[in-house]
Design a protein around this motif. Structure first.
Motif, PDB file in Angstrom:
ATOM      1  N   THR A 156      16.593  -8.415  16.943  1.00 33.45           N
ATOM      2  CA  THR A 156      17.185  -7.186  16.424  1.00 33.45           C
ATOM      3  C   THR A 156      17.226  -7.259  14.902  1.00 33.45           C
ATOM      4  N   TYR A 157      16.724  -6.201  14.263  1.00 32.30           N
ATOM      5  CA  TYR A 157      16.660  -6.133  12.800  1.00 32.30           C
ATOM      6  C   TYR A 157      17.797  -5.269  12.266  1.00 32.30           C
ATOM      7  N   LYS A 158      18.445  -5.749  11.181  1.00 34.86           N
ATOM      8  CA  LYS A 158      19.526  -5.002  10.551  1.00 34.86           C
ATOM      9  C   LYS A 158      19.333  -5.013   9.040  1.00 34.86           C
ATOM     10  N   ALA A 159      19.775  -3.945   8.395  1.00 36.57           N
ATOM     11  CA  ALA A 159      19.701  -3.864   6.940  1.00 36.57           C
ATOM     12  C   ALA A 159      21.048  -3.398   6.396  1.00 36.57           C
ATOM     13  N   TYR A 160      21.405  -3.965   5.251  1.00 35.86           N
ATOM     14  CA  TYR A 160      22.623  -3.581   4.555  1.00 35.86           C
ATOM     15  C   TYR A 160      22.267  -3.410   3.084  1.00 35.86           C
ATOM     16  N   PRO A 161      21.847  -2.202   2.698  1.00 38.89           N
ATOM     17  CA  PRO A 161      21.585  -1.975   1.275  1.00 38.89           C
ATOM     18  C   PRO A 161      22.911  -1.858   0.535  1.00 38.89           C
ATOM     19  N   GLY A 162      23.022  -2.586  -0.549  1.00 37.55           N
ATOM     20  CA  GLY A 162      24.254  -2.569  -1.340  1.00 37.55           C
ATOM     21  C   GLY A 162      24.510  -1.195  -1.951  1.00 37.55           C
ATOM     22  N   ALA A 163      25.718  -1.021  -2.484  1.00 32.77           N
ATOM     23  CA  ALA A 163      26.133   0.268  -3.042  1.00 32.77           C
ATOM     24  C   ALA A 163      25.253   0.702  -4.215  1.00 32.77           C
ATOM     25  N   SER A 164      24.632  -0.251  -4.910  1.00 29.66           N
ATOM     26  CA  SER A 164      23.814   0.100  -6.075  1.00 29.66           C
ATOM     27  C   SER A 164      22.311  -0.109  -5.818  1.00 29.66           C
ATOM     28  N   GLN A 165      21.923  -0.173  -4.540  1.00 34.00           N
ATOM     29  CA  GLN A 165      20.507  -0.397  -4.223  1.00 34.00           C
ATOM     30  C   GLN A 165      19.664   0.783  -4.698  1.00 34.00           C
ATOM     31  N   ALA A 166      18.580   0.492  -5.398  1.00 35.76           N
ATOM     32  CA  ALA A 166      17.700   1.537  -5.923  1.00 35.76           C
ATOM     33  C   ALA A 166      17.052   2.323  -4.786  1.00 35.76           C
ATOM     34  N   ALA A 167      16.943   3.632  -4.980  1.00 36.02           N
ATOM     35  CA  ALA A 167      16.283   4.490  -3.985  1.00 36.02           C
ATOM     36  C   ALA A 167      14.797   4.151  -3.940  1.00 36.02           C
ATOM     37  N   GLY A 168      14.159   4.445  -2.833  1.00 37.45           N
ATOM     38  CA  GLY A 168      12.728   4.219  -2.691  1.00 37.45           C
ATOM     39  C   GLY A 168      12.392   3.694  -1.320  1.00 37.45           C
ATOM     40  N   SER A 169      11.125   3.420  -1.109  1.00 32.74           N
ATOM     41  CA  SER A 169      10.648   2.862   0.152  1.00 32.74           C
ATOM     42  C   SER A 169      10.506   1.354  -0.003  1.00 32.74           C
ATOM     43  N   TYR A 170      11.013   0.628   0.958  1.00 37.07           N
ATOM     44  CA  TYR A 170      10.988  -0.834   0.924  1.00 37.07           C
ATOM     45  C   TYR A 170      10.123  -1.343   2.069  1.00 37.07           C
ATOM     46  N   GLN A 171       9.420  -2.444   1.811  1.00 39.15           N
ATOM     47  CA  GLN A 171       8.549  -3.009   2.827  1.00 39.15           C
ATOM     48  C   GLN A 171       8.654  -4.526   2.808  1.00 39.15           C
ATOM     49  N   GLY A 172       8.650  -5.114   3.980  1.00 39.38           N
ATOM     50  CA  GLY A 172       8.680  -6.569   4.122  1.00 39.38           C
ATOM     51  C   GLY A 172       8.103  -6.947   5.481  1.00 39.38           C
ATOM     52  N   THR A 173       8.079  -8.234   5.754  1.00 34.92           N
ATOM     53  CA  THR A 173       7.511  -8.704   7.023  1.00 34.92           C
ATOM     54  C   THR A 173       8.392  -9.761   7.662  1.00 34.92           C
ATOM     55  N   ALA A 174       8.243  -9.877   8.960  1.00 34.35           N
ATOM     56  CA  ALA A 174       8.804 -10.973   9.739  1.00 34.35           C
ATOM     57  C   ALA A 174       7.646 -11.512  10.566  1.00 34.35           C
ATOM     58  N   GLU A 175       7.148 -12.684  10.164  1.00 37.06           N
ATOM     59  CA  GLU A 175       6.003 -13.294  10.841  1.00 37.06           C
ATOM     60  C   GLU A 175       6.509 -14.351  11.808  1.00 37.06           C
ATOM     61  N   TYR A 176       6.047 -14.282  13.056  1.00 38.84           N
ATOM     62  CA  TYR A 176       6.484 -15.190  14.106  1.00 38.84           C
ATOM     63  C   TYR A 176       5.382 -16.189  14.412  1.00 38.84           C
ATOM     64  N   THR A 177       5.767 -17.457  14.543  1.00 41.22           N
ATOM     65  CA  THR A 177       4.807 -18.514  14.839  1.00 41.22           C
ATOM     66  C   THR A 177       5.268 -19.279  16.076  1.00 41.22           C
ATOM     67  N   PHE A 178       4.362 -19.404  17.034  1.00 45.18           N
ATOM     68  CA  PHE A 178       4.592 -20.132  18.264  1.00 45.18           C
ATOM     69  C   PHE A 178       4.010 -21.542  18.137  1.00 45.18           C
ATOM     70  N   ALA A 179       4.742 -22.556  18.593  1.00 42.70           N
ATOM     71  CA  ALA A 179       4.232 -23.931  18.574  1.00 42.70           C
ATOM     72  C   ALA A 179       4.699 -24.675  19.805  1.00 42.70           C
ATOM     73  N   GLN A 180       3.833 -25.540  20.313  1.00 40.13           N
ATOM     74  CA  GLN A 180       4.211 -26.431  21.402  1.00 40.13           C
ATOM     75  C   GLN A 180       4.854 -27.676  20.794  1.00 40.13           C
ATOM     76  N   LEU A 181       5.993 -28.109  21.327  1.00 43.52           N
ATOM     77  CA  LEU A 181       6.670 -29.289  20.807  1.00 43.52           C
ATOM     78  C   LEU A 181       5.883 -30.540  21.182  1.00 43.52           C
ATOM     79  N   GLN A 182       5.860 -31.484  20.278  1.00 39.42           N
ATOM     80  CA  GLN A 182       5.091 -32.722  20.505  1.00 39.42           C
ATOM     81  C   GLN A 182       6.020 -33.879  20.813  1.00 39.42           C
TER      82      GLN A 182
END
Length: 182
Positions: A156-182
């Motif tokens: 679940t993704y949540k955002a909390y822009p502060g009271a003085s956050q600049a207006a505009g469009s924001y972009q970011g990523t969350a990259e997921y990596t799967f690994a087998q434990l050794q």
């Protein structure tokens, strides 16, 4: 006639009492069974239900685009969810980690960002996971030290822009990596 039956019976008893030489007992033979099981581990994205105020634009099986609009300042807002599934017969288990970037204002000339991570009064964005072994300090959204045949979890993704956050469009990523434990 009775004498021949009695004699045959006595001979049978004598033979049964004698040790049998040259025959193997049941413990003298061992069959070895070899079985090879292929490694079967898969990390997949599941269908995500649309919630109120969220918009998903599928861009393939590996990536989705989540767009939240009209986010209020100084208020934590749930942007949406992403569902995943792990099937893995690795004896030592698996991990799914996340590498999240800051949300960067894409408006021309702007350098404003919303950092990923812990709550801050200046603003932040974060994610939570209901996956087994989730540990945000280690960036795990799922972690299991045993094989699994069907582990589903939701981020679940949540955002909390502060009271003085600049207006505009924001972009970011969350990259997921799967690994087998050794």
């Amino acid at each position: 006639m009775k004498k021949s039956i009695i004699a045959a019976g006595a001979a049978s008893v004598a033979l049964a009492a004698m040790p049998i030489v040259g025959l193997a007992s049941a413990a003298d033979f061992t069959d070895q069974l070899n079985l090879s099981i292929a490694n079967n581990c898969a990390f997949t994205r599941q269908t995500t239900a649309h919630g109120s105020g969220e918009s998903w634009s599928p861009s393939g099986t590996a990536n989705d685009v989540l767009t939240g609009t009209q986010i209020s300042l100084d208020t934590e807002t749930t942007l949406g969810t992403s569902n995943f599934k792990v099937v893995c017969n690795n004896e030592k288990g698996y991990s799914v980690t996340v590498n999240a970037s800051a949300l960067t204002n894409t408006t021309s000339g702007s350098s404003a960002t919303i950092p990923y991570g812990a709550a801050a009064t200046a603003g932040y964005w974060s994610l939570t996971s209901d996956g087994d072994g989730a540990s945000y300090a280690d960036n795990y959204v799922a972690y299991e030290q045993a094989p699994t045949d069907n582990q589903s979890f939701t981020v679940t993704y949540k955002a909390y822009p502060g009271a003085s956050q600049a207006a505009g469009s924001y972009q970011g990523t969350a990259e997921y990596t799967f690994a087998q434990l050794q």
